[in-house]
Design a protein around this motif. Structure first.
Motif, PDB file in Angstrom:
ATOM      1  N   ARG B 106       0.879  -1.204   0.022  1.00 41.62           N
ATOM      2  CA  ARG B 106       0.002   0.116   0.042  1.00 41.62           C
ATOM      3  C   ARG B 106       0.951   1.252   0.157  1.00 41.62           C
ATOM      4  O   ARG B 106       2.208   1.138   0.307  1.00 41.62           O
ATOM      5  N   SER B 107       0.270   2.535  -0.389  1.00 43.60           N
ATOM      6  CA  SER B 107       0.903   3.806  -0.072  1.00 43.60           C
ATOM      7  C   SER B 107       1.754   3.821   0.977  1.00 43.60           C
ATOM      8  O   SER B 107       1.501   3.483   2.096  1.00 43.60           O
ATOM      9  N   GLY B 108       3.148   4.112   0.812  1.00 42.85           N
ATOM     10  CA  GLY B 108       4.054   4.432   1.859  1.00 42.85           C
ATOM     11  C   GLY B 108       4.697   3.231   2.285  1.00 42.85           C
ATOM     12  O   GLY B 108       5.571   3.358   3.313  1.00 42.85           O
ATOM     13  N   GLN B 109       4.282   2.030   1.746  1.00 40.52           N
ATOM     14  CA  GLN B 109       5.006   0.665   2.086  1.00 40.52           C
ATOM     15  C   GLN B 109       6.193   0.599   1.270  1.00 40.52           C
ATOM     16  O   GLN B 109       5.895   0.625   0.024  1.00 40.52           O
TER      17      GLN B 109
END
Lengths: 264, 218
Positions: B106-109
Motif C-alpha cells: 500500500r501507499s507508503g509501504q
C-alpha cells in the motif's frame, strides 16, 4: 463489553468528524448506548458538529492528568439520553496524551457503553496513534478523489500493521452526476485500489453542511439523502444486511412509459 | 608448521595447482601461502610456470583475489592462469531462483527483496517494491517497482495489470507515457535496451531473456 470503532482517513476534510457524529447519533437512534470520543486534541470539532460546545466542562486531557473522573468529563447529548461525548482539549496538543492513556480510557468506556466511536485527527502521527490505540475495529473514510484514496491506502496499511486489519470503508461525498459523466472516480475505482470491505456510500449533500453549522447531526433529518446513508451504515454496524443506496435518480413515470412505447 | 597445511601445491603436467583450504580464515591461508613461497624459494625461481588456484567452496571478493594475486606475483616466474572456486558455479546449477510473496503493497509501504520476486497481489500508488533481481507482479501494478536495484540492467518488471506510477531498472528511471495506458487483458513487462526503458507484451519476454527460456521438447 462494548465495541470501540475508530473513524479515520489520513487526509483532512473528507468527513471524519461528520461521519463520527452521524454514526454515533444513528446508533443512538437505534437505541444503543453510545459514547463518541474526540481525539483531535488542539483542533476539536466533534462538539461543534454535535452542538455540545457550550456544555463542555472537562476534557480528555483533564481525565488523563487526573483533574477529574472520566464520568465528569462525559458530555450528555441534548437529544438522546444514551448518547455521550468525551471532548478533546482545545488548548493542548496531541502529545498531551499517550496511546496507553487513551487505551485505558477506551477500556473504561467499553464497560459502560455498547459502542464507542473514536473520531481520529488527520495525519499519521501521534494523534492517529492515540486514536487507534484502544480501537477494536476501524472505519476508513475517503472521498472519490485520488489524493484522498492515496491517503486512505496509507492508513489501511498502517491499520494492518497495528493489527486493526480488515477495516471498513465509507466513500463519502459522492456526486452521482459527476460519476456518471466520468469526472469523478466511481466506487469501483476506489475499491479496486483499497481492496477492503465497503460499509457504505454517502452522497454529497448540502444539508450536511447546514446541519453541521447548526450543531444538529444530519442523520436527524429524514429528508436528507446523506442521513439515510448514515442510518444504513449504522444498521450495517449492528449486523443488518442493508443494500447499498441507489445513487442515480429513478426514472420518472413518463420516461418509463415513453420507453415502453418505444419513443423514449 | 600447522598440523594440516592450508596450502597444498600439486604439480600437473603443464604447471602447478595451488589448493587453498576453504574452511579456515582467508588471511591465515594467505599467510601460509606467503610462508610456503618464501621457504621454497629455489623451487619457484626457475622458468615460467603456469599456476591454477583452486579455492574450493570459498567465494572471494575482489580485494581478497587481488591480495592473492599480489603474493603469487612476488615470484616472477609464476603465471596465474586461473582462479577457480566451486561456489561460483553453484548458482548456475540451481537455475532461476524465485521467491513468492503475497499481500498488498500500500501507499507508503516499501517491500525490499533480494533476488527474483514473484509478488501475488497489488502494488498501490505510493507503494514501492525494490528487488535486486526481476519483479513479477501477479496483480495490479499501480505503484513503483525498482528491479535490479544493485545495478542489474538485465532485470525485468512484469505485471498482470501494467499501470505503474514509475518504473526503475538498475539506474534507468521511466515514467509511463500516456500511450502505455492499460490495455485490455494484456500482461506486459518492462526492460532496458540501450539505456532506455522499453515496454513489450509478456509473450516477447523470452527474446531478451534467454536464461528464462524454458525447454518445451519437440
Amino acid at each position: 463489553m462494548g465495541e470501540a470503532i475508530v473513524v479515520t482517513s489520513g487526509k483532512g476534510g473528507v468527513g471524519k468528524t461528520t461521519t463520527s457524529a452521524n454514526l454515533g447519533t444513528a446508533l443512538a437512534l437505534q437505541g444503543k448506548k453510545v459514547c463518541m470520543v474526540d481525539t483531535d486534541i488542539g483542533l476539536r470539532n466533534l462538539d461543534v458538529v454535535m452542538g455540545l460546545e457550550n456544555r463542555i466542562v472537562y476534557d480528555i486531557v483533564d481525565v488523563v492528568e487526573g483533574r477529574c473522573r472520566l464520568n465528569q468529563a462525559l458530555v450528555k447529548d441534548k437529544r438522546f439520553d444514551e448518547l455521550y461525548m468525551l471532548p478533546a482539549a482545545q488548548t493542548k496538543d496531541k502529545l498531551a496524551v499517550s496511546p496507553e492513556q487513551v487505551k485505558d480510557i477506551i477500556l473504561e468506556l467499553k464497560k459502560e457503553f455498547e459502542y464507542i466511536i473514536i473520531d481520529c485527527p488527520a495525519g499519521i502521527e501521534q494523534g492517529f496513534k492515540n486514536a487507534i490505540a484502544g480501537a477494536d475495529a476501524a472505519i476508513v473514510v475517503t472521498t472519490p478523489e485520488n489524493a484522498a484514496v492515496r491517503d486512505a491506502d496509507r492508513i489501511v496499511g498502517l491499520l494492518e500493521s497495528a493489527n486493526l486489519g480488515s477495516p471498513k470503508l465509507i466513500v463519502n461525498r459522492i456526486r452521482p452526476n459527476m460519476v456518471k459523466s466520468g469526472e469523478m472516480l466511481d466506487i469501483e475505482d476506489v475499491l479496486q485500489v483499497l481492496n477492503i470491505d465497503l460499509i457504505g456510500i454517502v452522497p454529497d449533500d448540502e444539508l450536511v453542511i447546514k446541519a453541521a453549522n447548526s450543531g444538529e447531526p444530519t442523520v436527524m433529518n429524514p429528508n436528507s439523502k446523506a442521513a439515510i446513508a448514515y442510518r444504513n451504515i449504522a444498521r450495517r454496524i449492528l449486523g443488518d444486511t442493508v443494500p447499498l443506496m441507489q445513487l442515480h435518480q429513478k426514472k420518472g413515470m413518463m420516461t418509463k412509459m415513453k420507453k415502453f412505447f418505444g419513443i423514449g | 608448521m600447522t598440523a594440516k597445511s592450508l596450502v597444498t601445491i600439486k604439480g600437473v603436467k603443464d604447471g602447478l595447482v595451488f589448493l587453498l583450504d576453504d574452511k579456515s580464515d582467508f588471511s591465515d591461508v594467505l599467510h601460509d601461502l606467503r610462508a610456503k613461497l618464501e621457504h621454497t624459494s629455489q623451487f619457484f625461481s626457475g622458468p615460467i610456470v603456469y599456476v591454477d588456484v583452486k579455492l574450493g567452496a570459498r567465494s572471494v571478493v575482489d580485494e581478497q583475489k587481488t591480495a592473492l594475486v599480489e603474493i603469487l606475483r612476488q615470484r616472477g616466474n609464476l603465471l596465474i592462469r586461473s582462479i577457480q572456486c566451486d561456489a561460483e558455479s553453484k548458482p548456475q546449477e540451481k537455475g532461476y531462483q524465485v521467491q513468492t510473496l503475497t499481500g498488498i503493497v500500500r501507499s507508503g509501504q516499501v517491500l525490499r527483496h533480494e533476488g527474483n520476486l514473484l509478488f501475488l497481489g497489488d502494488v498501490n500508488p505510493g507503494g514501492l517494491i525494490e528487488s535486486t533481481g526481476d519483479v513479477v507482479v501477479c496483480g495490479a501494478l499501480r505503484g513503483t517497482v525498482h528491479a535490479g536495484v544493485n545495478g542489474d540492467a538485465n532485470a525485468v518488471i512484469v505485471a498482470s495489470l501494467f499501470a505503474p506510477t514509475q518504473l526503475r531498472i538498475a539506474d534507468v528511471i521511466s515514467r509511463p507515457p500516456d500511450e502505455w495506458g492499460v490495455k485490455q487483458a494484456q500482461m506486459e513487462y518492462a526492460y532496458v535496451r540501450e539505456g532506455q526503458m522499453q515496454i513489450d507484451k509478456v509473450a516477447h519476454l523470452h527474446r531478451i531473456r534467454q536464461d528464462l527460456n524454458m525447454f518445451k521438447g519437440v
